[in-house]
Scaffold this motif. Structure first.
Motif, PDB file in Angstrom:
ATOM      1  N   TYR A  40       0.795  -1.233   0.000  1.00 23.04           N
ATOM      2  CA  TYR A  40       0.000   0.000   0.000  1.00 23.04           C
ATOM      3  C   TYR A  40       0.827   1.283   0.000  1.00 23.04           C
ATOM      4  O   TYR A  40       0.286   2.336  -0.330  1.00 23.04           O
ATOM      5  N   ILE A  53       1.083   9.420  -2.061  1.00 27.33           N
ATOM      6  CA  ILE A  53       0.658   8.322  -2.932  1.00 27.33           C
ATOM      7  C   ILE A  53       0.143   8.843  -4.269  1.00 27.33           C
ATOM      8  O   ILE A  53      -0.437   8.084  -5.044  1.00 27.33           O
ATOM      9  N   SER A  89      -4.710   4.623  -0.476  1.00 23.39           N
ATOM     10  CA  SER A  89      -4.136   3.431  -1.094  1.00 23.39           C
ATOM     11  C   SER A  89      -4.786   2.152  -0.592  1.00 23.39           C
ATOM     12  O   SER A  89      -4.491   1.069  -1.091  1.00 23.39           O
ATOM     13  N   LEU A 115      -7.686   6.816  -7.245  1.00 27.03           N
ATOM     14  CA  LEU A 115      -7.410   6.325  -5.896  1.00 27.03           C
ATOM     15  C   LEU A 115      -8.338   5.168  -5.539  1.00 27.03           C
ATOM     16  O   LEU A 115      -7.936   4.248  -4.822  1.00 27.03           O
ATOM     17  N   MET A 118      -6.677   2.382  -7.181  1.00 27.80           N
ATOM     18  CA  MET A 118      -5.448   2.029  -6.467  1.00 27.80           C
ATOM     19  C   MET A 118      -5.756   1.165  -5.251  1.00 27.80           C
ATOM     20  O   MET A 118      -5.094   0.146  -5.008  1.00 27.80           O
ATOM     21  N   ASN A 122      -4.343  -2.569  -4.859  1.00 23.78           N
ATOM     22  CA  ASN A 122      -3.439  -2.885  -3.746  1.00 23.78           C
ATOM     23  C   ASN A 122      -4.005  -4.001  -2.876  1.00 23.78           C
ATOM     24  O   ASN A 122      -3.269  -4.896  -2.432  1.00 23.78           O
TER      25      ASN A 122
END
Length: 223
Positions: A40, A53, A89, A115, A118, A122
């Motif tokens: 992450y 991030i 994340s 995001l 993401m 992740n």
């Protein structure tokens, strides 16, 4: 002691947080040990510090994630429903899901679609994360965190990972009675964590905690 808590591995990081008194509850320690921060955090994942991030967002320092989990822990029971605003994340979303399984659900809200993607990507890096995603234990959605996510309300616990301009009533309304909200609030050019409890009769209390520094809870950037 946060600055002394970094480690060379995920296990070393969590053990140092525990040794330095930043994790005090075994359930929180176990959950954080089970989620590899390297999935992450793109750079130096085992440092106890916030990191960018992308998209003007950050992943908070591990000791702040531990503080949030410990504050919300009385409401993080198996089967509980949790809202994670500013899921970024996806790290804390996954840790929270570990704390409410089996049968629990965590909804991560982000205001930027990349995001959201993401967090999903992740979480799917681990077998545990994939199972939680496939079973509905974790869901990531795009939305304005200041409005919460009414579709899954009420929530036993709500975490806000960005500094709010005030006490957004929509979040308090989406909290179960009893339930607890953990959020940083901007006030007089300072930020403080507030722990907000809604009691069984619906009354609300606010407890001011530590000073912090978070990115603001705002509209998505236009650039």
């Amino acid at each position: 002691m946060a600055w002394r808590s970094s480690g060379a591995t995920n296990e070393a990081l969590i053990e140092n947080l525990s040794k330095n008194g930043l994790i005090t509850q075994d359930r929180v320690k176990k959950a954080m040990l089970s989620v590899d921060r390297a999935h992450y955090a793109p750079h130096a994942p085992y440092e106890d510090s916030p990191q960018p991030i992308g998209h003007r967002a950050t992943i908070s320092a591990p000791h702040m994630h531990a503080a949030a989990c410990e504050a919300l822990l009385p409401y993080l029971r198996p089967g509980a429903r949790v809202l994670d605003i500013g899921s970024g994340s996806g790290y804390l979303t996954h840790v929270l899901a570990e704390l409410v399984k089996p049968g629990g659900k965590v909804v991560g809200v982000e205001h930027i679609q990349p995001l959201v993607e993401m967090g999903m990507g992740n979480t799917r890096k681990s077998a545990e994360g994939r199972e939680l995603m496939d079973d509905g234990g974790i869901r990531y959605v795009k939305g304005d965190g200041r409005l919460g996510w009414a579709g899954e309300a009420p929530y036993d616990a709500i975490h806000v990972g960005a500094a709010a301009a005030g006490f957004h009533q929509a979040l308090i309304e989406q909290l179960r009675a009893p339930g607890r909200l953990f959020m940083p609030v901007e006030e007089e050019q300072m930020q403080h964590i507030y722990v907000i409890d809604k009691k069984e009769d619906g009354t609300v209390t606010r407890t001011k905690d530590m000073g912090v520094r978070y990115v603001p809870l705002t509209d998505a950037p236009t650039e």
